[in-house]
Design a protein around this motif. Structure first.
Motif, PDB file in Angstrom:
ATOM      1  N   TYR A  11       0.827  -1.198   0.000  1.00  0.00           N
ATOM      2  CA  TYR A  11       0.000   0.000   0.000  1.00  0.00           C
ATOM      3  C   TYR A  11       0.865   1.254   0.000  1.00  0.00           C
ATOM      4  N   SER A  12       1.944   1.235   0.786  1.00  0.00           N
ATOM      5  CA  SER A  12       2.820   2.401   0.867  1.00  0.00           C
ATOM      6  C   SER A  12       3.476   2.688  -0.471  1.00  0.00           C
ATOM      7  N   ALA A  13       3.924   1.633  -1.164  1.00  0.00           N
ATOM      8  CA  ALA A  13       4.553   1.814  -2.471  1.00  0.00           C
ATOM      9  C   ALA A  13       3.545   2.374  -3.476  1.00  0.00           C
ATOM     10  N   THR A  14       2.326   1.845  -3.452  1.00  0.00           N
ATOM     11  CA  THR A  14       1.283   2.327  -4.358  1.00  0.00           C
ATOM     12  C   THR A  14       0.928   3.777  -4.054  1.00  0.00           C
ATOM     13  N   GLN A  15       0.854   4.063  -2.773  1.00  0.00           N
ATOM     14  CA  GLN A  15       0.522   5.425  -2.352  1.00  0.00           C
ATOM     15  C   GLN A  15       1.619   6.403  -2.771  1.00  0.00           C
ATOM     16  N   PHE A  16       2.872   5.974  -2.624  1.00  0.00           N
ATOM     17  CA  PHE A  16       3.997   6.830  -3.030  1.00  0.00           C
ATOM     18  C   PHE A  16       3.952   7.103  -4.529  1.00  0.00           C
ATOM     19  N   LEU A  17       3.688   6.048  -5.327  1.00  0.00           N
ATOM     20  CA  LEU A  17       3.625   6.201  -6.775  1.00  0.00           C
ATOM     21  C   LEU A  17       2.484   7.137  -7.168  1.00  0.00           C
ATOM     22  N   ALA A  18       1.350   6.985  -6.510  1.00  0.00           N
ATOM     23  CA  ALA A  18       0.198   7.833  -6.810  1.00  0.00           C
ATOM     24  C   ALA A  18       0.507   9.299  -6.503  1.00  0.00           C
ATOM     25  N   ARG A  19       1.167   9.524  -5.365  1.00  0.00           N
ATOM     26  CA  ARG A  19       1.534  10.896  -5.006  1.00  0.00           C
ATOM     27  C   ARG A  19       2.544  11.474  -5.993  1.00  0.00           C
ATOM     28  N   LEU A  20       3.476  10.635  -6.422  1.00  0.00           N
ATOM     29  CA  LEU A  20       4.490  11.071  -7.387  1.00  0.00           C
ATOM     30  C   LEU A  20       3.831  11.513  -8.695  1.00  0.00           C
ATOM     31  N   ILE A  21       2.853  10.734  -9.145  1.00  0.00           N
ATOM     32  CA  ILE A  21       2.153  11.063 -10.379  1.00  0.00           C
ATOM     33  C   ILE A  21       1.368  12.364 -10.220  1.00  0.00           C
ATOM     34  N   VAL A  22       0.706  12.522  -9.084  1.00  0.00           N
ATOM     35  CA  VAL A  22      -0.074  13.734  -8.843  1.00  0.00           C
ATOM     36  C   VAL A  22       0.835  14.959  -8.819  1.00  0.00           C
ATOM     37  N   TRP A  23       1.995  14.837  -8.134  1.00  0.00           N
ATOM     38  CA  TRP A  23       2.939  15.947  -8.082  1.00  0.00           C
ATOM     39  C   TRP A  23       3.476  16.290  -9.464  1.00  0.00           C
ATOM     40  N   PHE A  24       3.795  15.270 -10.253  1.00  0.00           N
ATOM     41  CA  PHE A  24       4.297  15.509 -11.608  1.00  0.00           C
ATOM     42  C   PHE A  24       3.257  16.239 -12.440  1.00  0.00           C
ATOM     43  N   LEU A  25       2.012  15.775 -12.376  1.00  0.00           N
ATOM     44  CA  LEU A  25       0.951  16.415 -13.147  1.00  0.00           C
ATOM     45  C   LEU A  25       0.762  17.868 -12.719  1.00  0.00           C
ATOM     46  N   ALA A  26       0.764  18.103 -11.417  1.00  0.00           N
ATOM     47  CA  ALA A  26       0.555  19.454 -10.902  1.00  0.00           C
ATOM     48  C   ALA A  26       1.699  20.386 -11.316  1.00  0.00           C
ATOM     49  N   ILE A  27       2.936  19.902 -11.188  1.00  0.00           N
ATOM     50  CA  ILE A  27       4.094  20.738 -11.523  1.00  0.00           C
ATOM     51  C   ILE A  27       4.155  21.004 -13.021  1.00  0.00           C
ATOM     52  N   SER A  28       3.934  19.975 -13.832  1.00  0.00           N
ATOM     53  CA  SER A  28       4.019  20.158 -15.286  1.00  0.00           C
ATOM     54  C   SER A  28       2.942  21.117 -15.780  1.00  0.00           C
ATOM     55  N   VAL A  29       1.719  20.953 -15.310  1.00  0.00           N
ATOM     56  CA  VAL A  29       0.642  21.856 -15.723  1.00  0.00           C
ATOM     57  C   VAL A  29       0.927  23.271 -15.218  1.00  0.00           C
ATOM     58  N   GLY A  30       1.433  23.368 -13.980  1.00  0.00           N
ATOM     59  CA  GLY A  30       1.751  24.677 -13.420  1.00  0.00           C
ATOM     60  C   GLY A  30       2.820  25.413 -14.223  1.00  0.00           C
ATOM     61  N   LEU A  31       3.862  24.690 -14.639  1.00  0.00           N
ATOM     62  CA  LEU A  31       4.927  25.312 -15.434  1.00  0.00           C
ATOM     63  C   LEU A  31       4.406  25.776 -16.786  1.00  0.00           C
ATOM     64  N   VAL A  32       3.593  24.944 -17.415  1.00  0.00           N
ATOM     65  CA  VAL A  32       3.048  25.322 -18.724  1.00  0.00           C
ATOM     66  C   VAL A  32       2.145  26.551 -18.587  1.00  0.00           C
ATOM     67  N   LEU A  33       1.348  26.605 -17.542  1.00  0.00           N
ATOM     68  CA  LEU A  33       0.510  27.781 -17.294  1.00  0.00           C
ATOM     69  C   LEU A  33       1.373  29.022 -17.073  1.00  0.00           C
ATOM     70  N   LEU A  34       2.436  28.878 -16.291  1.00  0.00           N
ATOM     71  CA  LEU A  34       3.325  30.007 -15.997  1.00  0.00           C
ATOM     72  C   LEU A  34       3.975  30.528 -17.274  1.00  0.00           C
ATOM     73  N   PHE A  35       4.497  29.614 -18.085  1.00  0.00           N
ATOM     74  CA  PHE A  35       5.213  30.026 -19.291  1.00  0.00           C
ATOM     75  C   PHE A  35       4.273  30.450 -20.415  1.00  0.00           C
ATOM     76  N   ARG A  36       2.980  30.333 -20.175  1.00  0.00           N
ATOM     77  CA  ARG A  36       2.011  30.906 -21.113  1.00  0.00           C
ATOM     78  C   ARG A  36       2.130  32.425 -21.102  1.00  0.00           C
ATOM     79  N   PHE A  37       2.584  32.969 -19.963  1.00  0.00           N
ATOM     80  CA  PHE A  37       2.656  34.417 -19.814  1.00  0.00           C
ATOM     81  C   PHE A  37       4.072  34.926 -19.521  1.00  0.00           C
ATOM     82  N   VAL A  38       4.908  34.076 -18.923  1.00  0.00           N
ATOM     83  CA  VAL A  38       6.254  34.482 -18.506  1.00  0.00           C
ATOM     84  C   VAL A  38       7.298  33.793 -19.383  1.00  0.00           C
TER      85      VAL A  38
END
Length: 234
Positions: A11-38
């Motif tokens: 469960y811990s390994a699955t939970q870690f992987l799920a969190r990793l994916i969520v963080w990657f998605l959040a950071i990648s989308v955030g960077l693309v949004l930022l560089f839309r203007f900056v």
């Protein structure tokens, strides 16, 4: 007897992987949004360039249309009509690669922009990982950015010479002028060198580069006539 795996560990390994994916998605989308203007401040290619780097971010409004038409005519004539991926070009590249020899891609300007801004260069063991990430970031910029923004970023981060990034820095290096004043032939020569900027001459091209530049100069008229750059200026 072999010990059974504890449910908590799985469960811990699955939970870690799920969190990793969520963080990657959040950071990648955030960077693309930022560089839309900056403007992207740096790229991995710049940071790891052994020659250092010179760049000068310039809004598309101060880059001559000849340069936009030249890169579309040279690298991606379907830029305004595709969704980031030219499937016909990809299939042709796969067919060529299946015959052996040097691997060749079918990358669009959108894919090159995604790679240049968010990823790294190279063709080693991590090639397929990078290609997967490139597809994800290409999808994001095509969804969040406009076509005008994509080509604006591309023309500011593309390597245009040894230690030189962006067409503004390239225009000053080769022609001692701003990218706003590039002629058709000058823009064509810069576009002809883009696939291999460390090896192809811009100021006094010869052989293949000179012939290719002449072809691109002629294509600029076709791009304008057929509205292949219309999405950038509509």
């Amino acid at each position: 007897m072999a010990k059974a795996k504890r449910p908590g560990c799985v469960y811990s390994a699955t939970q870690f992987l799920a969190r990793l994916i969520v963080w990657f998605l959040a950071i990648s989308v955030g960077l693309v949004l930022l560089f839309r203007f900056v403007p992207p401040p740096l790229t991995a290619t710049m940071v790891f360039d052994e020659h250092g780097f010179t760049k000068d971010w310039t809004p598309l409004s101060r880059i001559d249309r000849n340069m936009v038409s030249a890169v579309i005519g040279a690298e991606d004539s379907k830029f305004c009509s595709h969704d980031g991926f030219d499937r016909e070009a990809i299939e042709q590249a796969m067919a060529r690669n299946a015959k052996g020899g040097r691997l060749r891609g079918g990358s669009t300007i959108s894919q090159q922009t995604a790679k240049n801004v968010f990823l790294w260069q190279g063709s080693g063991w991590d090639r397929w990982l990078r290609k997967g990430l490139e597809a994800w970031f290409t999808f994001l910029i095509e969804t969040i950015w406009t076509k005008r923004r994509i080509i604006e970023v591309y023309l500011n981060v593309a390597e245009t010479g040894i230690g030189t990034y962006g067409v503004e820095a390239g225009a000053h290096r080769y022609f001692d002028k701003s990218a706003a004043r590039l002629t058709r032939d000058e823009a064509a020569r810069m576009a002809a060198a883009l696939p291999s900027p460390k090896k192809r001459a811009v100021r006094n091209p010869a052989g293949f580069t000179r012939r290719y530049a002449n072809t691109i100069a002629a294509r600029i008229g076709v791009v304008r006539r057929d509205g292949l750059d219309a999405c950038v200026y509509e």
